[in-house]
Design a protein around this motif. Structure first.
Motif, short mmCIF file in Angstrom:
data_model
loop_
_atom_site.label_atom_id
_atom_site.label_comp_id
_atom_site.label_asym_id
_atom_site.label_seq_id
_atom_site.Cartn_x
_atom_site.Cartn_y
_atom_site.Cartn_z
N UNK A 216 0.83 -1.05 -0.34
CA UNK A 216 -0.50 -0.10 0.10
C UNK A 216 0.59 1.25 -0.26
N UNK A 217 0.81 2.43 -0.46
CA UNK A 217 1.07 3.80 -0.22
C UNK A 217 1.65 4.20 0.79
N UNK A 218 0.95 4.15 1.85
CA UNK A 218 1.12 4.04 3.41
C UNK A 218 2.91 3.18 3.62
N UNK A 219 2.38 1.89 3.26
CA UNK A 219 2.80 0.88 3.36
C UNK A 219 4.63 1.25 2.67
N UNK A 220 4.41 2.16 1.87
CA UNK A 220 5.74 2.19 1.31
C UNK A 220 6.58 3.52 1.75
N UNK A 221 5.81 4.71 2.20
CA UNK A 221 6.01 5.47 2.29
C UNK A 221 7.23 4.78 4.72
N UNK A 222 6.10 3.67 4.94
CA UNK A 222 6.76 4.06 6.34
C UNK A 222 7.34 2.72 6.11
N UNK B 159 3.74 15.22 5.11
CA UNK B 159 1.91 15.11 5.15
C UNK B 159 2.24 13.17 5.86
N UNK B 160 2.87 12.57 5.69
CA UNK B 160 3.04 10.98 6.20
C UNK B 160 3.90 11.48 7.98
N UNK B 161 4.56 12.37 8.29
CA UNK B 161 4.60 12.15 9.31
C UNK B 161 3.48 12.90 10.41
N UNK B 162 2.79 13.71 9.80
CA UNK B 162 1.25 14.62 10.15
C UNK B 162 0.81 13.62 10.73
N UNK B 163 0.36 12.51 9.70
CA UNK B 163 -0.50 11.04 10.00
C UNK B 163 -0.24 10.21 10.80
N UNK B 164 1.42 10.29 11.37
CA UNK B 164 1.68 9.45 12.74
C UNK B 164 1.55 10.40 13.44
N UNK B 165 1.79 11.71 13.52
CA UNK B 165 1.11 12.55 15.04
C UNK B 165 -0.13 11.85 15.27
N UNK B 166 -1.33 12.39 14.12
CA UNK B 166 -2.37 11.90 14.27
C UNK B 166 -3.21 11.00 14.61
#
Length: 682
Positions: free
Chosen positions: A472-478, A589-596
């Protein structure tokens, strides 16, 4: 038709021709001079004559008059010179074809015509003037200063080097830059007005090629046909394609004066020209002066209410490159009048605040009015994300193109360029990584993660470490973020130990910085957002105190954390003096999502419900929802409920269907692929 054959060194038939006339242009790309160029022109003319005089299927109709125009220079030496030799041969052709009139306009004659007809010369200046002639010509133009002309043309050479590389995703020990002459690609897009042909099939345009060909004709700024808007998602390469097109214009301008450049500049010029040819991007015939404007930086200048014109910003950007002459707005104004432009306005979506955006659009309109007043020949390329774009540049009557996902073939071609560039010293390893990319492209789920240049770049980085790619895109960045940590933590000695011991602390710093930056980006008066080092110090110190550090210990440890983030992870960078941020916006945006997605589950869901309708937070929301969806399986139905609720709260929302748009974006992110039942509900 009136013809200038009497004044030409080669011609016959009087000054006025009647009947059917054929005009042909014969352009020799590489001129060497003398007999070789002359013989080339004679051969080209002979080919055309043969088509009319051959016995089988001759070309029809035969012309009454024949005009040949060429950039070849013919000498005037009596009998043996190019003029006399070509004239004698044309007399033979005229007798064979029974021509009433003929003429050959060679290089010197064309120059005299342009001198005699300044209106034509000015309209097509970018096509007829190259190299060192440019500065000399502009130095003689009325009301334009030679020093300013030299500064403006010198800026092109400096930009060729300064913009020869881009930063994609590399971190840790890998190269922090990629060379455009290695990895630049053209990108497929659809014309939003005419996306399909008569049979309903999608018609893909390649943006760099299209924009260059579009600019090869004069573009009158008083009309409505000089602007292209390029719309695309995160990581699709909007900014990079603008730079690649600018590099093509710089190469076209500088080719004729390469001997005046440094060895480094010459190498960049040759490498860029070669790469453009390899990927099918033509060098511009109209030598437009390229200028690249980052709108988030420009919007910072207009926030204080000061009358800060786009002309002034451009002048100051040129002066930053150390021009020998300090340019003014009036110099830029004059340059609009005397030379064709290619202007990139990059990142309209990065100015989210309504007030700042309105002021920015007003300044763009004022610049367009300036260009029209100067009867400027200008081609504009503006880039933006889909979210938040509401036909903002409609007053310019633009063409609108929307980027589409890379095909499997295009993604692999880009991947090949990347791995070959990154691993020049180890071609065997490069081939191994490329074959892993091929395998990923053949799997249904991972193939979806190769749709943009950024995704291909991240995937290539991950496959250097692992055979199996994320799904997934999230898994890709992670996975990319974790790969960077593993690479650094695995190093022998102090560096590896330090990174490993402080992983949670480094995570917290990146997450909080991403969240704060994204909040600031949404606020009024904050367009080109950044953090000061003091902000990072405060974030790190506050977090460490919450982890039972004393204030003194936290202050000291915070310095270490910032150093690790800067020197080892290299996602959070200092772009200029005391301006910190994420160079790749998708990582912010990915880092902000981790904070959320930290804290109690009900608080996480409340945040997702609150931000579900916001275009500014859309990509953060998608990353966060994917995290919840993947790590908290019992909340999947709750995520679905949030999406469905967004369409039923008000009548406007019922009509606009924001939930349907959100659901479509979730499907594009592919994070419900392993649960077909839930996927069908989206």
């Amino acid at each position: 038709m009136p013809i200038d054959s009497n004044d030409a060194e080669t011609g016959a038939g009087g000054s006025v021709w009647t009947g059917y006339t054929v005009v042909q242009a014969k352009y020799k790309e590489r001129l060497v001079g003398g007999a070789e160029d002359r013989d080339w022109l004679l051969g080209e003319i002979q080919k055309e004559v043969n088509k009319w005089t051959r016995k089988e299927r001759p070309r029809r109709p035969k012309p009454d008059n024949f005009l040949v125009i060429s950039n070849v220079r013919l000498s005037a030496v009596q009998d043996a010179g190019g003029i006399d030799v070509v004239s004698a041969k044309m007399e033979e052709h005229a007798a064979t074809m029974r021509l009433a009139g003929w003429a050959v306009w060679h290089s010197a004659h064309i120059s005299r015509l342009l001198d005699a007809h300044p209106g034509v010369r000015q309209t097509y200046l970018g096509l007829v003037v190259t190299g060192d002639i440019l500065t000399t010509l502009l130095g003689n133009l009325v009301q334009f200063q030679p020093d300013a002309a030299e500064a403006l043309t010198g800026f092109v050479a400096k930009e060729l080097r300064a913009c020869s590389s881009v930063r994609l995703t590399q971190a840790g020990t890998g190269p922090d830059k990629e060379w455009l002459s290695d990895i630049g690609i053209d990108l497929p897009a659809l014309d939003r007005l005419n996306p399909t042909d008569a049979r309903g099939a999608a018609v893909h345009h390649f943006i760099a090629r299209d924009v260059i060909l579009y600019g090869d004709r004069p573009r009158d700024s008083r009309g409505g046909d000089f602007t292209t808007v390029l719309i695309g998602g995160p990581g699709q390469g909007k900014s990079t394609i603008g730079q690649l097109i600018c590099q093509a214009y710089r190469v076209a301008i500088l080719e004729g004066r390469a001997s005046e450049l440094t060895i480094e500049h010459q190498q960049i010029l040759v490498a860029t020209r070669s790469h453009l040819a390899e990927i099918g991007i033509p060098l511009p015939r109209m030598h437009r002066w390229p200028i690249y404007v980052r709108l988030n930086e420009y919007s910072e200048r207009i926030l204080g209410g000061e009358d800060y014109s786009l002309r002034r910003f451009i002048a100051e950007e040129i002066n930053k490159r150390g021009a020998p002459y300090s340019l003014t707005q009036s110099n830029v104004f004059g340059w609009l009048r005397v030379w064709p432009w290619f202007l990139v306005l990059d990142g309209l979506d990065e100015v989210p605040d309504a007030y700042t955006r309105s002021a920015l659009l007003e300044k763009i309109s004022e610049f367009a009015a300036d260009a029209a007043q100067q009867k400027a020949d200008i081609s504009i390329l503006a880039t933006t994300r889909r979210q938040g774009y509401e036909d903002d540049l409609r007053t310019l009557q633009p063409r609108e193109y929307e980027l589409v996902e890379l095909s499997n073939e295009q993604a692999l071609a880009y991947g090949r360029q990347l791995v070959d560039s990154r691993h020049r010293a180890d071609p065997a390893f490069a081939e191994d990584v490329y074959q892993r990319l091929v395998a990923a492209s053949e799997e249904r789920m991972t193939a979806k993660l190769l749709g943009s240049p950024l995704q291909v770049s991240i995937m290539a980085s991950l496959l250097e470490e692992s055979v199996r790619p994320p799904r997934t895109r999230h898994a890709l960045f992670s996975a990319f973020y974790e790969t960077v940590f593993k690479r650094e933590a695995g190093k022998v000695g102090w560096v590896g130990r330090n990174v490993l011991e402080h992983k949670a602390d480094i995570d917290a710093l990146h997450d909080a910085a991403g969240m704060l930056l994204h909040i600031e980006a949404e606020k009024a008066g904050q367009a080109d957002v950044h953090l000061a080092r003091a902000d990072l110090q405060a974030i790190a110190t506050e977090y460490l105190i919450s982890q039972t550090y004393t204030a003194e210990e936290a202050a000291s440890a915070a310095e270490n954390l910032i150093g690790l983030a800067r020197d080892r992870i290299i996602l959070l960078v200092e772009s200029s003096v005391d301006k910190w941020g994420f160079e790749v916006r998708s990582f912010q945006e990915f880092m902000a999502s981790r904070y959320l997605t930290q804290g109690p589950e009900e608080e996480i869901l409340a945040r997702l419900r609150l931000l579900a309708k916001s275009s500014h937070w859309r990509n953060v929301w998608l990353f966060a929802a994917a995290e919840v969806y993947g790590s908290r399986r019992h909340l999947r139905e709750r995520i679905l409920s949030i999406v469905m609720e967004t369409d039923v709260q008000t009548m406007a929302e019922h009509l606009a269907k924001p939930g349907a748009v959100l659901a479509a974006d979730m499907l594009m992110d592919y994070f419900a692929a392993d649960t077909p039942g839930l996927q069908s509900q989206y």
